[in-house]
Scaffold this active site. Structure first.
Site, PDB file in Angstrom:
ATOM      1  N   HIS A   1       7.824  68.085 167.844  1.00 30.14           N
ATOM      2  CA  HIS A   1       7.560  67.830 169.483  1.00 30.14           C
ATOM      3  C   HIS A   1       8.544  68.398 170.301  1.00 30.14           C
ATOM      4  CE1 HIS A   1       4.629  67.191 172.454  1.00 30.14           C
ATOM      5  NE2 HIS A   1       3.882  66.094 171.861  1.00 30.14           N
TER       6      HIS A   1
ATOM      7  N   ASP B   1       5.186  71.448 172.976  1.00 30.46           N
ATOM      8  CA  ASP B   1       4.302  70.410 173.130  1.00 30.46           C
ATOM      9  C   ASP B   1       2.770  70.581 172.433  1.00 30.46           C
ATOM     10  OD1 ASP B   1       5.971  69.156 175.204  1.00 30.46           O
ATOM     11  OD2 ASP B   1       5.407  70.510 176.364  1.00 30.46           O
TER      12      ASP B   1
END
Length: 543
Positions: A511, A515
């Protein structure tokens, strides 16, 4: 001011350590950080550094001594200082470290002075398997000193942090010396043994500081009889009956199957050392008399130890895998998404390939080959997943897809790399990926092929796994888990229930690098590509 140096306490359960080597002698000047001595517990070895500057005023124990922890072993200070109060239990001051007295054996001792190696004598080096490999672990000796070997005979087995190998002899002759033991980590291009003609001077081949194993001849019957009549040194034992032996002696006894009670101690304070174990291994075994009590052959249920267990050291590759997985989870913000796709088109195409392999000159093609092909095309449109995240702040984007293929091997998980998968046809991916996996399973893969991947695929579908959370292989930013085939039901145009074959895909991504939305778009594009695989494959013409 004089200050003592104690034997450190390495662990809660450690009560004593063996001082294996002095690196200083009385009168030496030392500085803070200099290594004073080496010592070992029953599990590991350590070096003790000086904590201050000064002169070595006294040594209170010898090499080979088993020293209780937190006991003074030496004193450092200024010349002429009174150090009598530091001696443990009134122990006499030892002015110099005394060499360990080795047991006499019938075989000649190795020469101390290195001479010129004759042309018939050869050193066998630890190979360098890959540019980044600096050392290897010698896992097993397949020969012993005195064995005759031919060209092609396997001398020893060894492993890097990723693969295992066998080393064959390139010459014929007799094994003259072994310079290291099983389990030793040996620098590459270092001699590990010598092969030549009997009597050759191999001393110049021995690495500095190597303990040379030489042939030990069995003692003659007359010698054994004479030794039996002579008084023997008593084995030192603790209050609970434990025999005092050096850790190296214990390891050798386990390897040779020697009972330490049969060894005659020659080490300090009745301690058993390696040479004692070697002598015990060649001594005639005692024959039990007929009056010895018989052992029951049947084991009663009440005698079974239900708490019995066995401790085994983790192999080196397992330690490397464990360290890599922990590092991956602790250093990344990992998140997993799942998506399923209708596998009907893929299954039909694979069935067609299988029926026409000979006609179309195709290799066996599996679902995993098809997924690797699809991944290599879709990843080109998602650069954040075909990348490395370096130092937490730099993204390295790759022009081509170098696919890591997670492979289950007898030694543990390996991930060989299929370089340039995006430039290969489906047939090339099938052939080359299978060859990579086979080499990894056999343990002979080049270490250079176990690195450099830009993305990894891990298939556990054959074991019936429906969904899992794959762990990213750093510094990659993503890994795709392939799961089992499932039969599901969907609604037809007229509301009827239509069964179909589905497959679930699990994507773990970093992450920090991307995203959830772009990761989701990647999965959606991969799903569409696979559900229309026949059309996409024919459109590209890359069968």
């Amino acid at each position: 001011m004089a200050k003592p140096i104690m034997m450190p306490k390495q662990g809660i359960t450690v009560e004593s350590c063996v001082l294996t080597k002095w690196n200083v002698k009385v009168g030496d000047a030392v500085k803070k950080g200099d290594v004073l001595f080496s010592y070992e517990t029953d599990k590991s070895a350590f070096d003790q550094e000086s904590e201050f500057d000064g002169e070595v005023l006294a040594l209170f124990c010898e090499e080979g001594d088993e020293v209780p922890v937190l006991t003074n072993v030496c004193v450092i200070g200024n010349k002429g200082e009174d150090i009598s109060s530091f001696a443990p239990n009134g122990a006499p001051q030892v002015e110099e470290a005394k060499p360990e007295v080795k047991a006499e054996v019938s075989a000649p001792a190795p020469k101390k002075v290195k001479g010129e190696c004759p042309p018939t004598c050869f050193g066998v080096m630890m190979p360098k398997q890959g540019i980044t490999v600096e050392s290897c672990i010698l896992t097993k000796w397949n020969v012993k000193v005195g064995d005759a070997v031919k060209k092609g005979d396997i001398l020893f087995s060894y492993e890097t942090d990723k693969s295992a190998f066998d080393q064959e002899s390139e010459v014929e002759g007799e094994v003259l010396a072994l310079f290291c033991e099983e389990g030793d980590e040996v620098p590459v291009l270092t001699n590990v043994c010598a092969v030549g003609k009997k009597g050759d001077d191999y001393s110049s081949l021995a690495p500095d500081g190597a303990e040379v194993e030489v042939a030990v001849e069995a003692p003659k019957a007359e010698e054994v009889k004479a030794e039996a009549s002579a008084p023997t040194q008593t084995v030192a034992t603790s209050a609970d009956g434990r025999i005092f032996a050096s850790p190296r002696a214990k390891n050798l006894a386990n390897k040779l199957g020697v009972d330490l009670k049969d060894a005659i101690p020659t080490g300090p304070n009745g301690r058993i050392i390696e040479s004692d174990v070697r002598l015990a291994s060649v001594a005639p075994k005692k024959v039990e008399t007929a009056s010895a009590p018989q052992v029951a052959t049947e084991v009663k249920k009440a005698d079974v130890d239900f708490k019995a267990y066995k401790d085994e050291k983790m192999p080196n590759i397992r330690k490397v895998i464990a360290k890599g997985m922990m590092n991956s989870l602790q250093s990344m913000a990992q998140l997993t998404m799942n998506i399923s796709f209708d596998c009907t088109n893929v299954m039909e195409l694979r069935k067609f390939f299988k029926a026409n392999e000979e006609k179309l000159h195709l290799p066996p093609i599996t679902i995993n080959h098809i997924i690797v092909f699809a991944l290599s095309r879709v990843l080109k449109n998602h650069k954040d997943l075909n990348a490395h995240l370096l130092n937490g702040d730099t993204m390295r984007y790759f022009e081509h897809v170098n696919m890591g293929i997670a492979t289950d091997t007898p030694r543990g998980l390996l991930v060989p790399t299929l370089f340039g998968a995006d430039t290969m046809t489906l047939s090339e991916i099938a052939v080359k990926s299978k060859a990579l996996s086979n080499d990894a399973i056999k343990g002979g893969i080049n270490p250079e092929l176990l690195q450099g991947g830009t993305f990894t695929v891990s298939n556990v579908g054959t074991m019936g796994i429906e969904s899992f959370t794959p762990v990213i292989n750093p510094p990659q930013t993503g890994i795709l888990g392939v799961n089992t085939l499932e039969t599901r039901v969907k609604l037809g145009k007229n509301g009827e229930m239509i069964p179909y074959t589905a497959m679930n895909l699990s994507l773990t991504f970093d992450h920090r690098a991307l995203d959830g939305a772009p990761a989701g778009r990647f999965l959606k594009e991969l799903k569409d590509y696979l559900e229309n695989f026949s059309y996409n494959l024919l459109a590209e013409g890359n069968i």
